[in-house]
Scaffold this active site. Sequence first.
Site, short mmCIF file in Angstrom:
data_model
loop_
_atom_site.label_atom_id
_atom_site.label_comp_id
_atom_site.label_asym_id
_atom_site.label_seq_id
_atom_site.Cartn_x
_atom_site.Cartn_y
_atom_site.Cartn_z
N ASP A 194 51.90 -35.29 24.39
CA ASP A 194 52.13 -34.22 23.40
C ASP A 194 53.63 -33.99 23.22
O ASP A 194 54.12 -33.82 22.10
CB ASP A 194 51.55 -32.88 23.87
CG ASP A 194 50.04 -32.89 24.04
OD1 ASP A 194 49.37 -33.71 23.39
OD2 ASP A 194 49.55 -32.07 24.83
N ALA A 218 45.34 -25.38 30.21
CA ALA A 218 44.37 -26.38 29.73
C ALA A 218 44.91 -27.02 28.47
O ALA A 218 45.89 -26.56 27.88
CB ALA A 218 43.03 -25.71 29.47
N LYS A 219 44.25 -28.08 28.09
CA LYS A 219 44.65 -28.87 26.93
C LYS A 219 44.83 -27.98 25.68
O LYS A 219 45.75 -28.17 24.89
CB LYS A 219 43.56 -29.91 26.71
CG LYS A 219 43.88 -30.97 25.71
CD LYS A 219 44.66 -32.12 26.31
CE LYS A 219 45.15 -33.04 25.20
NZ LYS A 219 46.58 -33.16 25.10
N ARG A 220 43.92 -27.00 25.53
CA ARG A 220 43.95 -26.19 24.31
C ARG A 220 45.18 -25.27 24.26
O ARG A 220 45.42 -24.61 23.26
CB ARG A 220 42.67 -25.36 24.18
CG ARG A 220 42.48 -24.37 25.30
CD ARG A 220 41.20 -23.56 25.18
NE ARG A 220 40.98 -22.82 26.41
CZ ARG A 220 40.45 -23.32 27.49
NH1 ARG A 220 40.05 -24.58 27.51
NH2 ARG A 220 40.30 -22.60 28.59
N ASP A 221 45.95 -25.22 25.34
CA ASP A 221 47.13 -24.36 25.34
C ASP A 221 48.32 -24.96 24.60
O ASP A 221 49.43 -24.45 24.69
CB ASP A 221 47.52 -24.00 26.78
CG ASP A 221 46.51 -23.04 27.40
OD1 ASP A 221 46.12 -22.08 26.71
OD2 ASP A 221 46.09 -23.27 28.54
#
Length: 306
Positions: A249, A239-242
């Site tokens: 990014d 997920a994005k938070r990883d």
Amino acid sequence: MPTSRGAGRYAPSPSGELHVGNLRTAVLAWLFARTSEREFLIRVDDLDRVRPGAAERQLDDLAAIGIDWDGPVVYQSERLPNYAAAVTELTAAGRTYECFCTRREIQQAATAPHGPMGAYPGTCRQLSEAERAAKRAEGRVGAIRLRADVTEYEITDLLHGRYRGAVDDLVLRRGDGVPAYNLTVVVDDAAQGVDQVVRGDDLLPSTPRQAYLAQLLGLTVPVYAHVPLVLNEEGKRLAKRDGAVSLSDQRALGHTPEDVVAAIAESLGYSARTTAELREVFDRARIPRKPWILEPIGLFRQEGCP
Ligand code: GLU
């Protein structure tokens, strides 16, 4: 327009940026199609969870890593009459019913004896017309469900072999009028001439439902290959938070799309920096069967790190 060559496809949901796991699945779908002389199509599954601008960014990212596609991109939001026609066809054949259950009611109802785990227990299947009318009069809006006559169906997958899974009275059209994913995917793949579906193995459990539905609609069931996902260190879906998991990014960290392709290629056991190079060496029999676990350090080790 379907062609006799057959086609593979990638069908992203434009709910946000594609992460490296999505990109890797897209690369695999492209490789399967291109190395079997099929066309490769992109369809944007934009009936739900749409974030403005996300579809455009996803297409840009796919192009940036060297994925090309045939013909115009298809948007599900432009194909609503096709889904309505399929529901009408199934209804005319006595294959649907209106369901007034709320999510909570479905969770609370015990699963029907011998039914598949988590399957819809069929609460509204036997309602009389008077009972349905009473529900409507209460202001309840019905979803349309399939009246399935099996509880399991078997499919064949290039990676998983024969796979038997649950089929229940799946939703075809939600209470809010939006056609359900399991219906749209079947209708679209057939209409687009897609005969090869390569996607993440999180979708394998839904596949028997889709194949069963295709067969009910008289459509050809495609060849499936459900490929391993990319997971984080905890074994959870990426997920994005990883961390730095999207192309933007990675660009912000100074990495190029070729660097990202190289990392994807390495995760597949190849040394290549472009999708064109990867296509030359790709062997579908050698796909890793285990998920790619992305370490917190991200796609690339820092200079000087072991
Ligand atoms: N749009 C779906 C998703 O992103 C994929 C549909 C499919 O490949 O069948 O999960």
